[in-house]
Design an enzyme around this catalytic site. Sequence first.
Site, mmCIF file in Angstrom:
data_model
loop_
_atom_site.group_PDB
_atom_site.id
_atom_site.type_symbol
_atom_site.label_atom_id
_atom_site.label_comp_id
_atom_site.label_asym_id
_atom_site.label_seq_id
_atom_site.Cartn_x
_atom_site.Cartn_y
_atom_site.Cartn_z
ATOM 1 N N PHE A 149 -12.400 33.104 4.237
ATOM 2 C CA PHE A 149 -13.547 32.792 3.376
ATOM 3 C C PHE A 149 -14.764 33.646 3.685
ATOM 4 O O PHE A 149 -15.645 33.797 2.832
ATOM 5 C CB PHE A 149 -13.928 31.300 3.527
ATOM 6 C CG PHE A 149 -14.742 30.995 4.762
ATOM 7 C CD1 PHE A 149 -16.123 31.189 4.755
ATOM 8 C CD2 PHE A 149 -14.148 30.556 5.930
ATOM 9 C CE1 PHE A 149 -16.884 30.933 5.895
ATOM 10 C CE2 PHE A 149 -14.894 30.306 7.065
ATOM 11 C CZ PHE A 149 -16.270 30.495 7.057
ATOM 12 N N LYS A 173 -3.913 36.832 -1.890
ATOM 13 C CA LYS A 173 -4.155 35.376 -1.840
ATOM 14 C C LYS A 173 -5.487 35.214 -1.094
ATOM 15 O O LYS A 173 -5.531 35.147 0.133
ATOM 16 C CB LYS A 173 -3.015 34.676 -1.080
ATOM 17 C CG LYS A 173 -2.777 33.223 -1.452
ATOM 18 C CD LYS A 173 -3.980 32.309 -1.294
ATOM 19 C CE LYS A 173 -4.219 31.904 0.137
ATOM 20 N NZ LYS A 173 -5.513 31.151 0.287
ATOM 21 N N GLU A 176 -9.387 29.971 -0.694
ATOM 22 C CA GLU A 176 -9.619 29.019 -1.789
ATOM 23 C C GLU A 176 -11.070 28.536 -1.814
ATOM 24 O O GLU A 176 -11.499 27.911 -2.781
ATOM 25 C CB GLU A 176 -8.649 27.832 -1.660
ATOM 26 C CG GLU A 176 -8.800 26.970 -0.408
ATOM 27 C CD GLU A 176 -8.082 27.516 0.835
ATOM 28 O OE1 GLU A 176 -8.004 28.746 0.995
ATOM 29 O OE2 GLU A 176 -7.636 26.695 1.651
ATOM 30 N N SER A 226 -7.993 32.825 10.988
ATOM 31 C CA SER A 226 -8.110 32.257 12.334
ATOM 32 C C SER A 226 -6.852 32.555 13.158
ATOM 33 O O SER A 226 -5.775 32.805 12.604
ATOM 34 C CB SER A 226 -8.337 30.755 12.226
ATOM 35 O OG SER A 226 -7.251 30.175 11.532
ATOM 36 N N CYS A 281 -16.437 37.487 12.032
ATOM 37 C CA CYS A 281 -15.496 37.611 13.155
ATOM 38 C C CYS A 281 -16.043 38.551 14.209
ATOM 39 O O CYS A 281 -15.540 38.595 15.324
ATOM 40 C CB CYS A 281 -14.158 38.115 12.663
ATOM 41 S SG CYS A 281 -14.261 39.775 12.035
ATOM 42 N N GLU A 383 -13.586 29.203 19.488
ATOM 43 C CA GLU A 383 -14.327 29.973 18.487
ATOM 44 C C GLU A 383 -15.081 28.973 17.613
ATOM 45 O O GLU A 383 -14.466 28.174 16.902
ATOM 46 C CB GLU A 383 -13.368 30.801 17.617
ATOM 47 C CG GLU A 383 -14.132 31.639 16.609
ATOM 48 C CD GLU A 383 -13.262 32.351 15.579
ATOM 49 O OE1 GLU A 383 -12.267 31.784 15.119
ATOM 50 O OE2 GLU A 383 -13.618 33.484 15.218
HETATM 51 P P1 NAD Z 1 -8.216 30.436 7.983
HETATM 52 O O1 NAD Z 1 -7.255 30.895 9.010
HETATM 53 O O2 NAD Z 1 -8.460 28.979 7.855
HETATM 54 O O3 NAD Z 1 -7.750 30.937 6.524
HETATM 55 C C1 NAD Z 1 -7.381 32.278 6.282
HETATM 56 C C2 NAD Z 1 -6.384 32.306 5.131
HETATM 57 O O4 NAD Z 1 -5.210 31.587 5.508
HETATM 58 C C3 NAD Z 1 -6.900 31.658 3.852
HETATM 59 O O5 NAD Z 1 -6.466 32.401 2.751
HETATM 60 C C4 NAD Z 1 -6.277 30.265 3.886
HETATM 61 O O6 NAD Z 1 -6.041 29.748 2.593
HETATM 62 C C5 NAD Z 1 -4.986 30.489 4.617
HETATM 63 N N1 NAD Z 1 -4.587 29.342 5.445
HETATM 64 C C6 NAD Z 1 -5.393 28.434 6.049
HETATM 65 N N2 NAD Z 1 -4.658 27.539 6.749
HETATM 66 C C7 NAD Z 1 -3.378 27.887 6.581
HETATM 67 C C8 NAD Z 1 -2.149 27.355 7.064
HETATM 68 N N3 NAD Z 1 -2.106 26.285 7.850
HETATM 69 N N4 NAD Z 1 -1.010 27.967 6.699
HETATM 70 C C9 NAD Z 1 -1.032 29.064 5.915
HETATM 71 N N5 NAD Z 1 -2.161 29.608 5.427
HETATM 72 C C10 NAD Z 1 -3.324 29.034 5.759
HETATM 73 O O7 NAD Z 1 -9.578 31.236 8.238
HETATM 74 P P2 NAD Z 1 -10.980 31.027 7.514
HETATM 75 O O8 NAD Z 1 -11.577 29.753 7.998
HETATM 76 O O9 NAD Z 1 -10.863 31.260 6.068
HETATM 77 O O10 NAD Z 1 -11.788 32.269 8.122
HETATM 78 C C11 NAD Z 1 -12.431 32.243 9.366
HETATM 79 C C12 NAD Z 1 -11.536 32.791 10.449
HETATM 80 O O11 NAD Z 1 -11.153 34.119 10.131
HETATM 81 C C13 NAD Z 1 -12.254 32.883 11.793
HETATM 82 O O12 NAD Z 1 -11.359 32.497 12.798
HETATM 83 C C14 NAD Z 1 -12.584 34.364 11.913
HETATM 84 O O13 NAD Z 1 -12.741 34.837 13.224
HETATM 85 C C15 NAD Z 1 -11.404 34.971 11.252
HETATM 86 N N6 NAD Z 1 -11.690 36.326 10.800
HETATM 87 C C16 NAD Z 1 -11.155 37.347 11.518
HETATM 88 C C17 NAD Z 1 -11.423 38.655 11.160
HETATM 89 C C18 NAD Z 1 -10.849 39.796 11.929
HETATM 90 O O14 NAD Z 1 -10.981 40.908 11.479
HETATM 91 N N7 NAD Z 1 -10.209 39.582 13.067
HETATM 92 C C19 NAD Z 1 -12.241 38.924 10.045
HETATM 93 C C20 NAD Z 1 -12.764 37.846 9.323
HETATM 94 C C21 NAD Z 1 -12.471 36.543 9.720
#
Ligand code: NAD
Length: 500
Positions: A149, A173, A176, A226, A281, A383
């Site tokens: 997000f 994808k 959401e 994450s 991140c 985090e």
């Molecule tokens: P998230 O892991 O909750 O979601 C990321 C994606 O995975 C979304 O599209 C979501 O719909 C999907 N998703 C969520 N839960 C899922 C599950 N159980 N099974 C399958 N798919 C699932 O992350 P977020 O809250 O949207 O974003 C924040 C996180 O992203 C933080 O941990 C941040 O550090 C990380 N991030 C990392 C980088 C990097 O380059 N390393 C960059 C941006 C964000």
Amino acid sequence: MKHVTHWIGGKPWTGEAERHGDIYDPATGQVTGAVDFASEAEVNAAVAAAAGALPAWRRTSLSKRSQVLFAFRELVRRHAGDLAELITAEHGKVASDAAGEVARGLEVVEFACGIPHLLKGGFSENVSTGVDSYSLRQPVGVVAGITPFNFPAMVPMWMFPIAIACGNTFVLKPSEKDPSASLLLARLWAEAGLPDGVFNVVHGDKAAVGALLAHPGIAAVSFVGSTPVARYVYQAGTGSGKRVQALGGAKNHMVVLPDADLDLAADAAVSAGFGSAGERCMAVSALVAVDPVGDQLVARIKDRTGKLTVGPGTDERSEMGPLVTRQHRDRVASYLDAGVEQGAVLAVDGRRHPVTGGDPGGFWLGPSVLDHVTPAMSCYTDEIFGPVLSVLRVPSYEAAVGLVNGSPYGNGVAIFTGDGGAARRFVSEAEIGMVGVNVPIPVPMAYYSFGGWKASLFGDTHVHGTEGVRFYTRGKVVTSRWPDRVPGTATVDLGFPVNS
Ligand code: NAD
């Protein structure tokens, strides 16, 4: 109320979704729309559209592909303000930050415009008598991108411009929570002349992700999110034979040595800790003050946080917006109480920070500083992904490096010092993917690659830059001989080919 749906085969999906998600305006806490959640059937339709478009797109000349990319670049530039507005409306970040996100994504599009040069292979004449060899890189096929997000335009743009430039077709994808930017990008691709089906968007949650990971028609998956989900995506994707790069979470340290310019360091810590409400991140979340600078540094940071304007992203006065959801804001705020219970000192309590021009229903939390944090506290081990800066005090440079390298994460790190020798040693010793020297958020330019180490990245390749090109292509080496019809040059030889 807006309605956001999938983009499949060059047009919006017209079906009836079984499940939906709410879209919020984080600055008011109000629901502003609904997004369709894809089931397996919609994922299958998007992959079928991408697979159908693949043969013609991968045969499309490099000149034509780069023309489409240049046109897309112009359209994204023209619509940068519209994209930024959509981001602010659904994510909450302030307008200047949203504009910065679009600009950084655009840099990857510009990098991808150079695809004819990036895909050049090698050629060796006469590797054996009368035999030439050359190498080339070809697209992997249908690629999926699954994104978080916090950068609804930039992170997808880390992936699809390069994947598409390399001749692949793409299914995105997005998160959401803020799905609209991806749809505008899809429309701009269509306007740029990208053939239908080359770029598709499916919205949804883990059901859509699971269907993409299980789909035999997907060759490669780029994921950013994450760490627990990144680990799962890597395991499930590679388990079903796909190439996967899965970027995870982070806990980024900023080390301040005693000889550092403390005003510069305080400015950097506040900018990198609280920009985008800490939902980056690469945000600095652990400030490591090497004795004796702790007190002076915290005093300077307190002074600066008090002057920050927190308010709606649409208000020009705002420097920091709300958090993305109520649930996330409450989780982030819970670390303040937990830190105090575990022995930290709450030097700045963001729950008391005034909100300028904001709706009381918004998901607000001001900048917060926990001081005298130790490595065992949850505010350090987890985090938090919000505007909470934890300050740790250590006696020496060695102790600071020990802390940095003891973290399970390895995304970004920064050192602030006036000592070039210490900085050079730190660059070498830090077990981290991206290092800043007097730069708090060392996000690489598009022509370098972005990625962390350890629990911040599962897989071997970082995103964008030349590693991005490698990820979205497979290498091939050709060995060729053209008999020149001179009598006696062709013979039967059952031996293993050796070069002569
Ligand atoms: P998230 O892991 O909750 O979601 C990321 C994606 O995975 C979304 O599209 C979501 O719909 C999907 N998703 C969520 N839960 C899922 C599950 N159980 N099974 C399958 N798919 C699932 O992350 P977020 O809250 O949207 O974003 C924040 C996180 O992203 C933080 O941990 C941040 O550090 C990380 N991030 C990392 C980088 C990097 O380059 N390393 C960059 C941006 C964000």
